[in-house]
Design a protein around this motif. Structure first.
Motif, PDB file in Angstrom:
ATOM      1  N   ASP A  65      33.662   5.638  29.231  1.00 30.57           N
ATOM      2  CA  ASP A  65      34.127   5.550  27.844  1.00 30.57           C
ATOM      3  C   ASP A  65      34.692   6.906  27.421  1.00 30.57           C
ATOM      4  OD1 ASP A  65      34.488   5.338  25.102  1.00 30.57           O
ATOM      5  OD2 ASP A  65      32.629   4.207  24.789  1.00 30.57           O
ATOM      6  N   PRO A  66      35.988   6.983  27.113  1.00 24.84           N
ATOM      7  CA  PRO A  66      36.596   8.270  26.750  1.00 24.84           C
ATOM      8  C   PRO A  66      35.926   8.963  25.560  1.00 24.84           C
ATOM      9  CG  PRO A  66      38.275   6.619  27.188  1.00 24.84           C
ATOM     10  CD  PRO A  66      36.978   5.900  27.160  1.00 24.84           C
ATOM     11  N   ARG A  67      35.232   8.220  24.707  1.00 26.85           N
ATOM     12  CA  ARG A  67      34.543   8.850  23.579  1.00 26.85           C
ATOM     13  C   ARG A  67      33.541   9.887  24.050  1.00 26.85           C
ATOM     14  NH1 ARG A  67      31.297   4.657  20.386  1.00 26.85           N
ATOM     15  NH2 ARG A  67      30.776   4.060  22.544  1.00 26.85           N
ATOM     16  N   ASN A  68      33.011   9.685  25.246  1.00 23.65           N
ATOM     17  CA  ASN A  68      31.955  10.559  25.752  1.00 23.65           C
ATOM     18  C   ASN A  68      32.483  11.712  26.601  1.00 23.65           C
ATOM     19  OD1 ASN A  68      29.904   8.874  24.619  1.00 23.65           O
ATOM     20  ND2 ASN A  68      30.222   7.447  26.311  1.00 23.65           N
ATOM     21  N   HIS A  69      33.796  11.836  26.662  1.00 21.60           N
ATOM     22  CA  HIS A  69      34.397  12.886  27.485  1.00 21.60           C
ATOM     23  C   HIS A  69      34.674  14.157  26.697  1.00 21.60           C
ATOM     24  CE1 HIS A  69      36.153   9.445  30.217  1.00 21.60           C
ATOM     25  NE2 HIS A  69      34.816   9.459  30.175  1.00 21.60           N
ATOM     26  N   LYS A  70      34.379  14.138  25.420  1.00 22.09           N
ATOM     27  CA  LYS A  70      34.693  15.277  24.552  1.00 22.09           C
ATOM     28  C   LYS A  70      33.417  15.798  23.884  1.00 22.09           C
ATOM     29  CE  LYS A  70      39.116  14.538  25.279  1.00 22.09           C
ATOM     30  NZ  LYS A  70      39.911  15.480  26.107  1.00 22.09           N
ATOM     31  N   TYR A  71      33.575  16.942  23.209  1.00 25.30           N
ATOM     32  CA  TYR A  71      32.456  17.466  22.422  1.00 25.30           C
ATOM     33  C   TYR A  71      32.031  16.456  21.359  1.00 25.30           C
ATOM     34  CZ  TYR A  71      33.548  22.182  24.199  1.00 25.30           C
ATOM     35  OH  TYR A  71      33.763  23.278  24.985  1.00 25.30           O
ATOM     36  N   SER A 271      24.000  25.216  18.563  1.00 27.23           N
ATOM     37  CA  SER A 271      25.463  25.184  18.629  1.00 27.23           C
ATOM     38  C   SER A 271      26.020  26.383  19.381  1.00 27.23           C
ATOM     39  CB  SER A 271      26.055  25.129  17.213  1.00 27.23           C
ATOM     40  OG  SER A 271      25.937  26.386  16.556  1.00 27.23           O
ATOM     41  N   HIS A 272      25.252  27.470  19.412  1.00 31.51           N
ATOM     42  CA  HIS A 272      25.705  28.673  20.120  1.00 31.51           C
ATOM     43  C   HIS A 272      25.230  28.726  21.567  1.00 31.51           C
ATOM     44  CE1 HIS A 272      27.549  30.630  16.702  1.00 31.51           C
ATOM     45  NE2 HIS A 272      26.465  30.394  15.964  1.00 31.51           N
ATOM     46  N   ILE A 273      24.087  28.107  21.883  1.00 34.96           N
ATOM     47  CA  ILE A 273      23.555  28.265  23.239  1.00 34.96           C
ATOM     48  C   ILE A 273      23.885  27.112  24.186  1.00 34.96           C
ATOM     49  CG2 ILE A 273      21.690  29.804  22.545  1.00 34.96           C
ATOM     50  CD1 ILE A 273      19.752  27.460  22.752  1.00 34.96           C
ATOM     51  N   THR A 274      24.030  25.886  23.674  1.00 31.20           N
ATOM     52  CA  THR A 274      24.329  24.770  24.575  1.00 31.20           C
ATOM     53  C   THR A 274      25.393  23.815  24.043  1.00 31.20           C
ATOM     54  OG1 THR A 274      22.627  23.296  23.661  1.00 31.20           O
ATOM     55  CG2 THR A 274      21.957  24.765  25.472  1.00 31.20           C
ATOM     56  N   SER A 275      25.684  23.817  22.760  1.00 29.64           N
ATOM     57  CA  SER A 275      26.455  22.741  22.135  1.00 29.64           C
ATOM     58  C   SER A 275      25.701  21.428  22.340  1.00 29.64           C
ATOM     59  CB  SER A 275      27.881  22.679  22.693  1.00 29.64           C
ATOM     60  OG  SER A 275      28.579  23.876  22.402  1.00 29.64           O
ATOM     61  N   ASN A 276      26.429  20.321  22.503  1.00 28.45           N
ATOM     62  CA  ASN A 276      25.751  19.030  22.555  1.00 28.45           C
ATOM     63  C   ASN A 276      25.138  18.755  23.931  1.00 28.45           C
ATOM     64  OD1 ASN A 276      28.855  18.554  23.033  1.00 28.45           O
ATOM     65  ND2 ASN A 276      27.829  16.866  24.107  1.00 28.45           N
ATOM     66  N   VAL A 277      24.108  17.936  23.939  1.00 30.44           N
ATOM     67  CA  VAL A 277      23.544  17.409  25.185  1.00 30.44           C
ATOM     68  C   VAL A 277      24.588  16.488  25.815  1.00 30.44           C
ATOM     69  CG1 VAL A 277      21.697  15.937  26.112  1.00 30.44           C
ATOM     70  CG2 VAL A 277      21.206  17.570  24.276  1.00 30.44           C
ATOM     71  N   SER A 278      24.574  16.374  27.136  1.00 30.73           N
ATOM     72  CA  SER A 278      25.486  15.472  27.830  1.00 30.73           C
ATOM     73  C   SER A 278      25.555  14.124  27.124  1.00 30.73           C
ATOM     74  CB  SER A 278      25.013  15.257  29.271  1.00 30.73           C
ATOM     75  OG  SER A 278      25.583  14.092  29.826  1.00 30.73           O
ATOM     76  N   ASN A 279      26.763  13.700  26.787  1.00 36.99           N
ATOM     77  CA  ASN A 279      26.927  12.435  26.069  1.00 36.99           C
ATOM     78  C   ASN A 279      26.480  11.236  26.898  1.00 36.99           C
ATOM     79  OD1 ASN A 279      28.040  13.530  23.657  1.00 36.99           O
ATOM     80  ND2 ASN A 279      29.984  13.826  24.732  1.00 36.99           N
ATOM     81  N   VAL A 280      26.682  11.309  28.216  1.00 37.60           N
ATOM     82  CA  VAL A 280      26.237  10.203  29.072  1.00 37.60           C
ATOM     83  C   VAL A 280      24.712  10.082  29.016  1.00 37.60           C
ATOM     84  CG1 VAL A 280      26.076   9.400  31.461  1.00 37.60           C
ATOM     85  CG2 VAL A 280      28.243  10.318  30.589  1.00 37.60           C
ATOM     86  N   SER A 281      24.021  11.217  29.068  1.00 37.55           N
ATOM     87  CA  SER A 281      22.559  11.189  28.964  1.00 37.55           C
ATOM     88  C   SER A 281      22.105  10.704  27.597  1.00 37.55           C
ATOM     89  CB  SER A 281      21.982  12.575  29.247  1.00 37.55           C
ATOM     90  OG  SER A 281      22.101  12.905  30.618  1.00 37.55           O
ATOM     91  N   GLN A 282      22.825  11.106  26.557  1.00 35.94           N
ATOM     92  CA  GLN A 282      22.455  10.635  25.212  1.00 35.94           C
ATOM     93  C   GLN A 282      22.623   9.126  25.093  1.00 35.94           C
ATOM     94  OE1 GLN A 282      23.128  13.119  21.571  1.00 35.94           O
ATOM     95  NE2 GLN A 282      24.665  14.113  22.857  1.00 35.94           N
ATOM     96  N   ARG A 283      23.691   8.582  25.682  1.00 35.88           N
ATOM     97  CA  ARG A 283      23.890   7.124  25.641  1.00 35.88           C
ATOM     98  C   ARG A 283      22.791   6.422  26.444  1.00 35.88           C
ATOM     99  NH1 ARG A 283      27.286   5.975  21.451  1.00 35.88           N
ATOM    100  NH2 ARG A 283      29.055   7.418  21.480  1.00 35.88           N
ATOM    101  N   ALA A 284      22.381   7.030  27.547  1.00 39.32           N
ATOM    102  CA  ALA A 284      21.284   6.456  28.318  1.00 39.32           C
ATOM    103  C   ALA A 284      19.998   6.465  27.500  1.00 39.32           C
ATOM    104  CB  ALA A 284      21.099   7.245  29.619  1.00 39.32           C
TER     105      ALA A 284
END
Length: 410
Positions: A65-71, A271-284
């Motif tokens: 899903d392209p939604r998960n390919h970005k920040y 926001s300074h040390i990691t930004s978001n958690v992997s979107n694929v992992s969040q969807r899981a």
């Protein structure tokens, strides 16, 4: 160039850190196993089950899903934060706003950020011992001072408010509470949680509560500090995650929630040390939370059977004093009676271990059984065994210990 000889190559804070003893022992056991040695590993703190198919299938779909390919927002996907809030209400009865949730790269990041959010230089954190190895290291990284308070097997590994009173100083900022507990499997009942919460409320102390093992409780009810003492909501940070409940240790999704002002600053930090958690992992993780507690209940039944078996078998090991665990998937026997004693080896020699660290090394060498010494948990004289392994390996490992120590002089 100026004189730079006084500059250290590694910072004092990082230089003072100790590696994770649990991961180190597990890595050594895996290396021996890879070399063909029949090692039984009781060291790893993770379920020995694969992540359920419905979760991996959700991740596979998310990867396409392209939604998960970005920040995405640094504090977490909005729908996952809403699911965490709903899960918290369902399981603990505690109502939280999704805006007060941060999704983190595993529970460890949540623990570190919780301390980073409230600890200033020299602040003291009361740390019930035996404790998980990461807690004191994270406190020190935040320039705080861990203050261990030890409770042994005769107390069920649970600290009393009298002990907390004795540890309290004008520098005390927070109390760390983990129930069910790693490494002991101790579980504080509702009344005990309530007394500790009221103690913290009276003394104006923050509470950081680690609830990662919440669904693995046996023979007693699980309790939550904010359910027992809701007045603490303005001074409590809870950390949790999907790692244990859904057999997702490698997916690295945890979370923290707490008062809005603290969470806002912790989110800025993330926001300074990691930004978001992997979107694929969040969807899981979103798919996992949608399953409720069904996955955890299946694992809990298996862990309970293993808990009963390992308690029985370790009580049959000469020199072991075993307190029955009530939660998580660990057992923490007192092995102090074996220290300094002659232990006949399978090859006919006799060896002596002066510490539980030496004893753990002896066990690995002589019996090919990997366990973690109590020194790693602020509890010399103990060993931690995880029973998150197959029934066959559990029985074989315990039998090896029974044979190894059968003729030890205790």
């Amino acid at each position: 160039m100026g004189n730079t000889k006084h500059l250290e190559r590694v910072s004092k804070r990082l230089g003072a850190l100790h590696p994770s003893a649990t991961l180190a022992v597990d890595a050594k056991a895996k290396a021996l196993r890879a070399a063909g040695r029949p090692v039984i590993g009781f060291a790893a703190g993770e379920p020995n089950f694969p992540t359920p198919d419905f979760i991996t299938e959700a991740a596979a779909a998310a990867a396409k899903d392209p939604r998960n390919h970005k920040y995405t927002p640094a504090s977490g996907l909005p729908e996952l934060k809403e699911a965490i809030a709903a899960k918290t209400l369902r399981d603990s009865g505690v109502r939280i706003d999704p805006s007060c949730v941060i999704v983190t790269n595993g529970g460890k990041q949540a623990v570190f950020q919780a301390f980073a959010a409230i600890i200033s230089d020299g602040d003291e954190v009361i740390l019930p011992a035996p404790y998980w190895t990461t807690y004191p290291e994270a406190i020190r990284l935040c320039a705080g001072v861990p203050v261990p308070v030890f409770a042994g097997g005769q107390q069920g590994y649970k600290v009393s408010t009298q002990q907390l009173d004795a540890a309290l100083t004008e520098r005390t900022k927070a109390l760390l509470l983990c129930s069910p507990a790693n490494p002991t499997g101790a579980v504080y009942c509702a009344e005990e949680i309530r007394r500790i919460g009221q103690w913290a409320l009276r003394n104006g102390i923050w509470v950081i509560t680690d609830e990662i093992y919440e669904h693995f409780v046996y023979g007693c009810d699980r309790s939550y500090i904010l359910r027992e003492v809701p007045q603490l909501a303005d001074r409590t940070i809870a950390v949790n995650g999907v790692a244990k409940t859904y057999a997702m240790t490698g997916w690295r999704v945890g979370w923290m929630y707490g008062p809005q002002d603290v969470i806002t600053q912790a989110a800025n930090f993330q926001s300074h040390i990691t930004s978001n958690v992997s979107n694929v992992s969040q969807r899981a993780a979103l798919a996992a939370l949608g399953d409720g507690t069904a996955t955890a209940e299946r694992m809990r039944g298996i862990f309970n059977r293993r808990r009963i078996k390992i308690t029985e078998m370790l009580r049959g090991v000469n020199g072991f004093a075993v307190t029955e665990p009530k939660g998580a998937f660990y057992i923490f026997p007192d092995v102090s009676r074996l220290l300094g004693k002659n232990i006949p080896m399978p090859d006919g020699s006799v060896r002596t271990a002066r510490s539980s660290a030496e004893l753990a090394a002896l066990i690995l060498d002589a019996a090919l059984v990997a366990t973690v010494p109590g020194e790693a948990f602020g509890a010399p004289g103990y060993l931690r065994f995880s029973y998150a392994l197959s029934d066959e390996d559990l029985a074989e490992g315990a039998e090896r210990l029974q044979r190894l120590f059968a003729r030890a002089e205790v």
